[in-house]
Design an enzyme around this catalytic site. Structure first.
Site, PDB file in Angstrom:
ATOM      1  N   TRP A 130       0.857  -1.183   0.000  1.00 31.13           N
ATOM      2  CA  TRP A 130       0.000   0.000   0.000  1.00 31.13           C
ATOM      3  C   TRP A 130       0.900   1.244   0.000  1.00 31.13           C
ATOM      4  CZ3 TRP A 130      -2.069   2.581   4.902  1.00 31.13           C
ATOM      5  CH2 TRP A 130      -2.978   3.597   4.585  1.00 31.13           C
ATOM      6  N   ASP A 211      -0.803  -6.071   9.276  1.00 28.90           N
ATOM      7  CA  ASP A 211      -1.729  -4.968   9.018  1.00 28.90           C
ATOM      8  C   ASP A 211      -3.068  -5.571   8.582  1.00 28.90           C
ATOM      9  OD1 ASP A 211      -2.986  -2.610   8.425  1.00 28.90           O
ATOM     10  OD2 ASP A 211      -1.676  -2.039   6.765  1.00 28.90           O
ATOM     11  N   LYS A 246     -13.077   0.138   6.896  1.00 27.68           N
ATOM     12  CA  LYS A 246     -13.776  -0.559   5.822  1.00 27.68           C
ATOM     13  C   LYS A 246     -14.855  -1.488   6.362  1.00 27.68           C
ATOM     14  CE  LYS A 246     -10.277   1.336   4.054  1.00 27.68           C
ATOM     15  NZ  LYS A 246      -9.411   1.639   2.976  1.00 27.68           N
TER      16      LYS A 246
END
Ligand code: LMR
Length: 399
Positions: A130, A211, A246
């Site tokens: 990311w 993560d 999310k």
């Protein structure tokens, strides 16, 4: 003073939203920032969140500071969600954690803590990873190195190369792993691959840094924690950054968790004091609202059920959209085999096309996504998929 600073290009992910908004093409398509969208392109507040908001409205009688670590109920529920009800680390009180301002806040707190442990710490990140991992970890002063992860040509994980690299990683180095729904590729480790990584971490002594930003968007809330839970059983120490942006749809409320698993309860209490001091030195204490909502949801079995159903609906819709995209690309008669999109998990897919082709899609067809060829699957809909597939087919032909 400030005139000496160079102006910077827009953020590679967030900048896309601004460019998309300025585009007047009525057929424009936004597959940029990783935000879940429904069929109409909206990101509604989850029902469970909405109900929790009503409860909080009644319950909250003051805006006085919460505790420095955040809402303890939130922290406890999140640790259970991540590490599992049966977690030995949890029952042995080997976990230290703070509520963080989003997954980003969690990553930065943990980066600062690693710097306190050793300012020469090396963190290995997947190639690719990311984009925001780089400044979040690197700007704290950590040295970043990459391990091979994804092969664009075959659209698959380079697992042998990854393991070859990780076997030479030094004891005390940190290896950042995406718990599930790898961002940007959507290519996740299988159970067997997690087992090999966990074994290597235990043998070589690198610190796993997991993560978890999309728990529940891959296979299920439980299955998506498989790698994390296996590592927690295999090693003495690890760190975890989690996000509720999310799976709870709480993007703007900025709520996440930074957790440290230590070898014993005494070290966990030292780690707790350190992690709170890191947070105090950056932003003092987290915002209350998002954590309070998640706390309410996870403390109430009926709200938890509502939330779990909503996570399942989002996940299943994204799986359907993957198939829809592949079917529509096939209908357009493209030569490239895009069936790998169906194997990838979560919110993102790597289309494995070139940055020039991505630019062509943006300029000629007003289709917006990251140059790496990462698309937000949730931005696809029944109404735009044909236009999208035609645009991709045209771009492949043109190059
Ligand atoms: C993404 O990867 O698009 C999201 O996590 C949003 C962001 O902050 O980059």
């Amino acid at each position: 003073m400030f005139e000496s600073l160079p102006a910077l290009a827009p953020d590679p992910i967030l900048g896309l939203s601004a460019a998309y908004k300025q585009d007047n093409n009525p057929h424009k398509i936004d597959l940029g920032v990783g935000v879940y969208k429904d069929e109409n392109g909206n990101t509604p507040i989850l029902r469970a969140v909405s109900q929790a908001q009503s409860v909080l409205q009644e319950r909250e009688t003051s805006k006085v500071y919460i505790t420095p670590q955040g809402h303890q109920g939130y922290i406890d529920s999140m640790l259970t969600l991540l590490f599992g009800k049966q977690s030995a680390a949890l029952s042995d009180k080997r976990l230290a954690a703070v509520q963080a301002p989003g997954g980003c806040g969690a990553l930065r707190i943990l980066a600062e803590l690693l710097m306190r442990c050793n300012e020469n710490t090396v963190v290995w990140v997947s190639d690719p990873t990311w984009a925001n991992h780089i400044p979040l970890l690197g700007d704290a002063g950590l040295t970043l190195k990459t391990y091979p992860y994804f092969d664009k040509a075959s659209a698959s994980i380079k697992f042998d190369e990854m393991m070859d690299c990780l076997k030479d990683v030094k004891k005390g180095d940190v290896v950042l792993l995406h718990g599930c729904c790898h961002n940007p590729t959507g290519a996740d480790l299988s159970r067997e691959q997690w087992q090999a990584v966990a074994k290597l971490a235990a043998t070589n002594g690198f610190l796993p840094f997991v993560d978890v930003a999309y728990q529940g968007f891959g296979d299920s809330l439980e299955e998506d924690a498989y790698g994390l839970r296996l590592l927690a059983q295999s090693v003495d120490e690890m760190i975890v950054a989690a996000s509720c942006s999310k799976n709870f749809g709480l993007y703007r409320e900025r709520v996440g968790l930074a957790a440290i698993m230590t070898k014993d309860a005494k070290t966990a209490s030292i780690a707790q004091s350190q992690i709170q001091s890191v947070a105090r030195g950056i932003y003092s204490m987290p915002p209350s609202y998002g954590g309070a909502l998640v706390d309410i949801i996870l403390a109430d079995s009926s709200l938890t059920q509502t939330w779990q159903d909503e996570v399942a609906q989002m996940r299943e819709r994204m799986i359907t959209l993957r198939q829809l995209l592949v079917d529509n690309l096939n209908k357009q008669g493209v030569d490239k085999d895009f069936s790998f999109v169906n194997q990838q998990k979560g919110m993102f897919s790597f289309l494995c096309i070139t940055p020039e082709q991505v630019q062509h899609l943006r300029k000629e067809h007003s289709v917006y996504f990251v140059d790496s060829s990462r698309v937000n699957i949730a931005g696809i809909s029944q109404s735009n998929v044909e236009v999208l597939a035609k645009a991709i087919a045209d771009t492949l032909k043109a190059s």
